[in-house]
Design a protein around this motif. Structure first.
Motif, PDB file in Angstrom:
ATOM      1  N   MET A 139     -60.254 -28.733 -49.182  1.00 25.81           N
ATOM      2  CA  MET A 139     -60.307 -30.248 -49.439  1.00 25.81           C
ATOM      3  C   MET A 139     -59.212 -31.057 -48.530  1.00 25.81           C
ATOM      4  O   MET A 139     -58.124 -30.453 -48.539  1.00 25.81           O
ATOM      5  CB  MET A 139     -60.426 -30.351 -51.070  1.00 25.81           C
ATOM      6  N   ILE A 140     -59.340 -31.981 -48.102  1.00 24.91           N
ATOM      7  CA  ILE A 140     -58.362 -32.907 -47.705  1.00 24.91           C
ATOM      8  C   ILE A 140     -58.056 -34.221 -48.446  1.00 24.91           C
ATOM      9  O   ILE A 140     -59.242 -34.633 -49.183  1.00 24.91           O
ATOM     10  CB  ILE A 140     -59.061 -33.363 -46.139  1.00 24.91           C
ATOM     11  N   LEU A 141     -56.907 -34.209 -48.742  1.00 30.59           N
ATOM     12  CA  LEU A 141     -56.377 -35.277 -49.615  1.00 30.59           C
ATOM     13  C   LEU A 141     -55.795 -36.557 -48.837  1.00 30.59           C
ATOM     14  O   LEU A 141     -54.863 -36.017 -48.026  1.00 30.59           O
ATOM     15  CB  LEU A 141     -55.564 -34.655 -50.818  1.00 30.59           C
ATOM     16  N   ILE A 142     -56.271 -37.630 -48.900  1.00 29.52           N
ATOM     17  CA  ILE A 142     -55.603 -38.718 -48.118  1.00 29.52           C
ATOM     18  C   ILE A 142     -55.008 -39.674 -49.311  1.00 29.52           C
ATOM     19  O   ILE A 142     -55.638 -40.099 -49.982  1.00 29.52           O
ATOM     20  CB  ILE A 142     -56.692 -39.329 -47.462  1.00 29.52           C
ATOM     21  N   THR A 143     -53.674 -40.104 -48.935  1.00 29.06           N
ATOM     22  CA  THR A 143     -53.040 -41.192 -49.631  1.00 29.06           C
ATOM     23  C   THR A 143     -52.738 -42.314 -48.912  1.00 29.06           C
ATOM     24  O   THR A 143     -52.259 -41.902 -47.603  1.00 29.06           O
ATOM     25  CB  THR A 143     -52.054 -40.664 -50.561  1.00 29.06           C
ATOM     26  N   GLY A 144     -52.701 -43.521 -49.278  1.00 32.52           N
ATOM     27  CA  GLY A 144     -52.029 -44.581 -48.547  1.00 32.52           C
ATOM     28  C   GLY A 144     -51.919 -45.728 -49.449  1.00 32.52           C
ATOM     29  O   GLY A 144     -52.214 -45.967 -50.489  1.00 32.52           O
ATOM     30  N   HIS A 145     -51.501 -46.777 -48.772  1.00 34.21           N
ATOM     31  CA  HIS A 145     -51.257 -48.006 -49.141  1.00 34.21           C
ATOM     32  C   HIS A 145     -51.131 -49.071 -48.208  1.00 34.21           C
ATOM     33  O   HIS A 145     -50.605 -48.763 -47.148  1.00 34.21           O
ATOM     34  CB  HIS A 145     -49.878 -48.164 -50.180  1.00 34.21           C
ATOM     35  N   VAL A 146     -51.379 -50.455 -48.440  1.00 38.28           N
ATOM     36  CA  VAL A 146     -51.283 -51.541 -47.711  1.00 38.28           C
ATOM     37  C   VAL A 146     -50.396 -52.535 -48.520  1.00 38.28           C
ATOM     38  O   VAL A 146     -50.586 -52.590 -49.957  1.00 38.28           O
ATOM     39  CB  VAL A 146     -52.245 -52.025 -47.063  1.00 38.28           C
ATOM     40  N   ILE A 147     -49.571 -53.328 -48.121  1.00 43.96           N
ATOM     41  CA  ILE A 147     -48.893 -54.450 -48.648  1.00 43.96           C
ATOM     42  C   ILE A 147     -49.614 -55.528 -48.803  1.00 43.96           C
ATOM     43  O   ILE A 147     -50.187 -56.488 -47.860  1.00 43.96           O
ATOM     44  CB  ILE A 147     -47.369 -54.788 -47.787  1.00 43.96           C
TER      45      ILE A 147
ATOM     46  N   TRP B 147     -61.884 -35.394 -49.511  1.00 47.06           N
ATOM     47  CA  TRP B 147     -63.044 -35.238 -48.582  1.00 47.06           C
ATOM     48  C   TRP B 147     -63.029 -33.647 -48.560  1.00 47.06           C
ATOM     49  O   TRP B 147     -62.217 -32.968 -48.869  1.00 47.06           O
ATOM     50  CB  TRP B 147     -62.368 -35.716 -47.143  1.00 47.06           C
ATOM     51  N   ALA B 148     -64.137 -33.446 -48.043  1.00 44.42           N
ATOM     52  CA  ALA B 148     -64.644 -31.911 -48.116  1.00 44.42           C
ATOM     53  C   ALA B 148     -64.055 -31.018 -47.046  1.00 44.42           C
ATOM     54  O   ALA B 148     -63.561 -29.934 -47.273  1.00 44.42           O
ATOM     55  CB  ALA B 148     -66.321 -31.665 -48.068  1.00 44.42           C
ATOM     56  N   ASP B 149     -63.909 -31.841 -45.998  1.00 40.33           N
ATOM     57  CA  ASP B 149     -63.208 -30.836 -44.771  1.00 40.33           C
ATOM     58  C   ASP B 149     -62.563 -31.961 -43.798  1.00 40.33           C
ATOM     59  O   ASP B 149     -63.041 -33.169 -43.920  1.00 40.33           O
ATOM     60  CB  ASP B 149     -63.959 -29.975 -44.422  1.00 40.33           C
ATOM     61  N   ILE B 150     -61.992 -31.238 -42.692  1.00 41.88           N
ATOM     62  CA  ILE B 150     -61.630 -32.439 -41.798  1.00 41.88           C
ATOM     63  C   ILE B 150     -62.517 -32.827 -40.888  1.00 41.88           C
ATOM     64  O   ILE B 150     -62.452 -33.972 -40.261  1.00 41.88           O
ATOM     65  CB  ILE B 150     -60.291 -31.612 -41.163  1.00 41.88           C
ATOM     66  N   ALA B 151     -63.673 -32.162 -40.770  1.00 41.55           N
ATOM     67  CA  ALA B 151     -64.844 -32.879 -40.045  1.00 41.55           C
ATOM     68  C   ALA B 151     -65.265 -34.260 -40.461  1.00 41.55           C
ATOM     69  O   ALA B 151     -65.541 -35.112 -39.948  1.00 41.55           O
ATOM     70  CB  ALA B 151     -65.908 -31.597 -39.711  1.00 41.55           C
ATOM     71  N   ALA B 152     -65.350 -34.131 -42.042  1.00 42.85           N
ATOM     72  CA  ALA B 152     -65.900 -35.165 -42.786  1.00 42.85           C
ATOM     73  C   ALA B 152     -64.942 -36.464 -42.684  1.00 42.85           C
ATOM     74  O   ALA B 152     -65.230 -37.663 -42.025  1.00 42.85           O
ATOM     75  CB  ALA B 152     -66.271 -35.008 -44.042  1.00 42.85           C
ATOM     76  N   VAL B 153     -63.416 -36.166 -42.600  1.00 45.25           N
ATOM     77  CA  VAL B 153     -62.480 -37.071 -42.304  1.00 45.25           C
ATOM     78  C   VAL B 153     -62.640 -37.522 -40.836  1.00 45.25           C
ATOM     79  O   VAL B 153     -62.520 -38.818 -40.574  1.00 45.25           O
ATOM     80  CB  VAL B 153     -61.032 -36.482 -42.499  1.00 45.25           C
ATOM     81  N   ARG B 154     -62.809 -36.851 -39.618  1.00 42.69           N
ATOM     82  CA  ARG B 154     -62.903 -37.247 -38.485  1.00 42.69           C
ATOM     83  C   ARG B 154     -64.081 -38.082 -38.541  1.00 42.69           C
ATOM     84  O   ARG B 154     -64.117 -39.069 -37.802  1.00 42.69           O
ATOM     85  CB  ARG B 154     -63.013 -36.016 -37.476  1.00 42.69           C
ATOM     86  N   THR B 155     -65.194 -37.704 -38.839  1.00 45.01           N
ATOM     87  CA  THR B 155     -66.667 -38.667 -38.965  1.00 45.01           C
ATOM     88  C   THR B 155     -66.159 -40.105 -39.706  1.00 45.01           C
ATOM     89  O   THR B 155     -66.562 -40.998 -39.058  1.00 45.01           O
ATOM     90  CB  THR B 155     -67.576 -37.759 -39.486  1.00 45.01           C
ATOM     91  N   HIS B 156     -65.363 -39.983 -40.829  1.00 45.67           N
ATOM     92  CA  HIS B 156     -65.039 -41.270 -41.417  1.00 45.67           C
ATOM     93  C   HIS B 156     -64.489 -42.144 -40.654  1.00 45.67           C
ATOM     94  O   HIS B 156     -64.541 -43.009 -40.602  1.00 45.67           O
ATOM     95  CB  HIS B 156     -64.377 -40.982 -42.682  1.00 45.67           C
TER      96      HIS B 156
ATOM     97  N   TYR C  52     -53.268 -34.792 -46.303  1.00 48.14           N
ATOM     98  CA  TYR C  52     -53.005 -33.431 -46.574  1.00 48.14           C
ATOM     99  C   TYR C  52     -54.208 -32.556 -46.686  1.00 48.14           C
ATOM    100  O   TYR C  52     -55.207 -32.876 -47.242  1.00 48.14           O
ATOM    101  CB  TYR C  52     -52.336 -33.278 -48.148  1.00 48.14           C
ATOM    102  N   ALA C  53     -54.123 -31.176 -46.352  1.00 47.31           N
ATOM    103  CA  ALA C  53     -54.853 -30.122 -46.691  1.00 47.31           C
ATOM    104  C   ALA C  53     -54.548 -29.625 -48.397  1.00 47.31           C
ATOM    105  O   ALA C  53     -53.279 -29.244 -48.481  1.00 47.31           O
ATOM    106  CB  ALA C  53     -54.753 -28.924 -45.900  1.00 47.31           C
ATOM    107  N   ALA C  54     -55.575 -29.659 -49.012  1.00 48.59           N
ATOM    108  CA  ALA C  54     -55.057 -29.355 -50.339  1.00 48.59           C
ATOM    109  C   ALA C  54     -55.828 -28.423 -50.913  1.00 48.59           C
ATOM    110  O   ALA C  54     -56.994 -28.132 -50.538  1.00 48.59           O
ATOM    111  CB  ALA C  54     -55.233 -30.831 -51.136  1.00 48.59           C
TER     112      ALA C  54
END
Length: 102
Positions: free
Chosen positions: A1-9, A56-65, A91-93
């Motif tokens: 699984m791919i975990l993405i965290t982030g923020h914007v001000i 995300w399920a995998d890095i391919a899904a993230v790249r597509t996103h 992150y890879a989680a």
């Protein structure tokens, strides 16, 4: 699984617009193949931070996103509205809940 965290001000003059953009981006992203979860949150300790948590399920899904034009447009608009560039961490989680919780 791919975990993405982030923020914007957030800025006072664009706060409501940025929250609406974030919520819309999360809702749209949840409909993409490979998206396991995508949420937009207001940070209760730093109220000027709009926080994103994505699974995300995998890095391919993230790249597509990332290649979806609406995703690029979302980031571009947030860059214009925020005083600082958005922050993102990828992150890879591994889900270890069962190992820890039994």
């Amino acid at each position: 699984m791919i975990l993405i965290t982030g923020h914007v001000i957030l800025t006072p003059e664009h706060r409501e617009r940025m929250i609406a953009l974030g919520a819309g981006h999360s809702a749209r992203s949840r409909g993409e193949a490979g998206c396991l979860g995508h949420r937009c949150h207001l940070d209760v300790e730093q109220p000027d931070h709009l926080v994103f948590v994505e699974e995300w399920a995998d890095i391919a899904a993230v790249r597509t996103h990332f290649a979806v034009p609406a995703s690029a447009a979302f980031v571009a608009e947030m860059r214009v509205l925020s005083p600082q560039p958005p922050v993102i961490r990828i992150y890879a989680a591994e889900d270890i809940t069962a190992k820890l919780m039994g």
